[in-house]
Design an enzyme around this catalytic site. Structure first.
Site, mmCIF file in Angstrom:
data_model
loop_
_atom_site.group_PDB
_atom_site.id
_atom_site.type_symbol
_atom_site.label_atom_id
_atom_site.label_comp_id
_atom_site.label_asym_id
_atom_site.label_seq_id
_atom_site.Cartn_x
_atom_site.Cartn_y
_atom_site.Cartn_z
ATOM 1 N N ASP A 250 0.981 -1.525 -0.107
ATOM 2 C CA ASP A 250 0.182 0.158 0.072
ATOM 3 C C ASP A 250 0.941 1.806 0.072
ATOM 4 O O ASP A 250 0.697 2.253 -0.865
ATOM 5 C CB ASP A 250 -0.413 -0.332 1.025
ATOM 6 C CG ASP A 250 -2.328 -0.997 0.855
ATOM 7 O OD1 ASP A 250 -2.227 -1.099 -0.053
ATOM 8 O OD2 ASP A 250 -3.000 -1.639 1.696
ATOM 9 N N GLU B 221 -5.405 9.222 4.544
ATOM 10 C CA GLU B 221 -6.148 10.497 5.844
ATOM 11 C C GLU B 221 -5.397 11.773 5.699
ATOM 12 O O GLU B 221 -4.028 11.644 5.006
ATOM 13 C CB GLU B 221 -6.048 9.922 6.602
ATOM 14 C CG GLU B 221 -4.941 9.595 6.960
ATOM 15 C CD GLU B 221 -4.241 8.458 6.934
ATOM 16 O OE1 GLU B 221 -2.753 8.410 6.606
ATOM 17 O OE2 GLU B 221 -4.864 7.329 7.204
#
EC number: 2.7.1.23
Length: 269
Positions: free
Chosen positions: A45, A123
């Site tokens: 990721d 985020e």
């Protein structure tokens, strides 16, 4: 179809990249790192996040494909032993895709009044370096609370499985284009009080964080995904669901809840 292969520096990832390059070249695919149609990331990721930010100004033209060479990730549908299957899928590409919502981060500076814009896939968080952070929190333009604590985190639905989850946030399906606001070690006693609960924010609303006493020389650490910015010049930060989206090629897309199960629960005992 123009392809770019974006890999991390591990020996395993670089070996997989070489294999992919040879197999795709043998099938006459075009390699283009400047204006690719598909970006294949090899790693995890973190590698996907790096590729996302590298191409964030071209998101409407690119679809991503993730190959993981380590632990199963939320953005990687293919394992390193499935390269041949991936090549076959690329050959039969029908341009189908799945999209995820993104987060707009707008930072208003105190000295010159400029707005610096960022885009997040997972985020963004704001922390005070050193002393407790005191900030007024607005939702949709209305004052919600005065926060005191270490900081605040705003996450996308896909980001809800990361840092936000560790802060006690809910896991949110990416079909819901919402934001999640979570507190980082808030102070709650008879004098200071916050909601002390993560909040799910409608895509029609936005979150504004204004440090109290912005005229003082306060040190902040702003994080946008895996990027960090140290600054003393923050008047306010506004978070909103972006009009942009990230697109993944839908060859064999692993369902979101399957990803959650694989990452946090694993096989049933």
């Amino acid at each position: 179809m123009k392809i770019e292969i974006f890999a991390n520096d591990s020996d395993k990832s670089l070996a997989i990249k070489q294999q992919l390059q040879k197999k795709l070249a043998d099938r006459h695919f075009i390699f283009d790192s400047e204006n690719p149609d598909i970006v294949i990331t090899v790693g995890g990721d973190g590698t996907l996040l790096s590729a996302f930010h590298h191409y964030e100004k071209q998101l409407d033209q690119i679809r991503f494909v993730g190959v993981h060479t380590g632990h199963l990730g939320f953005y990687t549908d293919w394992r390193d032993g499935e390269i041949d299957d991936l090549v076959v899928s690329l050959q039969s590409d029908n341009r189908q895709s799945v999209s995820y919502p993104l987060l707009d981060v707008n930072v208003l500076t105190r000295k010159d009044g400029e707005v610096h814009q960022f885009l997040a896939l997972n985020e963004s968080s704001i922390r005070r370096v050193g002393p407790t952070m005191t900030s007024d929190v607005y939702i949709g333009g209305d004052l919600f609370e005065r926060f005191r604590g270490d900081g605040l985190c705003v996450a996308t639905p896909t980001g809800s499985t990361g840092y936000s989850k560790s802060l006690g946030g809910a896991v949110v399906h990416p079909d819901m284009p919402v934001l999640q606001l979570a507190e980082i070690s808030s102070i709650n006693n008879r004098v200071f009080r916050t909601i002390s609960s993560p909040l799910i924010i409608s895509p029609n609303d936005w979150v504004t964080i204004r440090p109290v006493s912005p005229g003082s020389n306060q040190d902040f650490l702003l994080a946008v995904d895996s990027r960090y910015y140290h600054t003393t010049d923050v008047a306010q930060i506004t978070y909103k669901v972006s009009k942009k989206k990230v697109y993944f090629a839908k060859y064999r897309h692993n369902g979101f809840w399957n990803r959650v199960k694989d990452s946090f629960i694993g096989d049933e005992q």
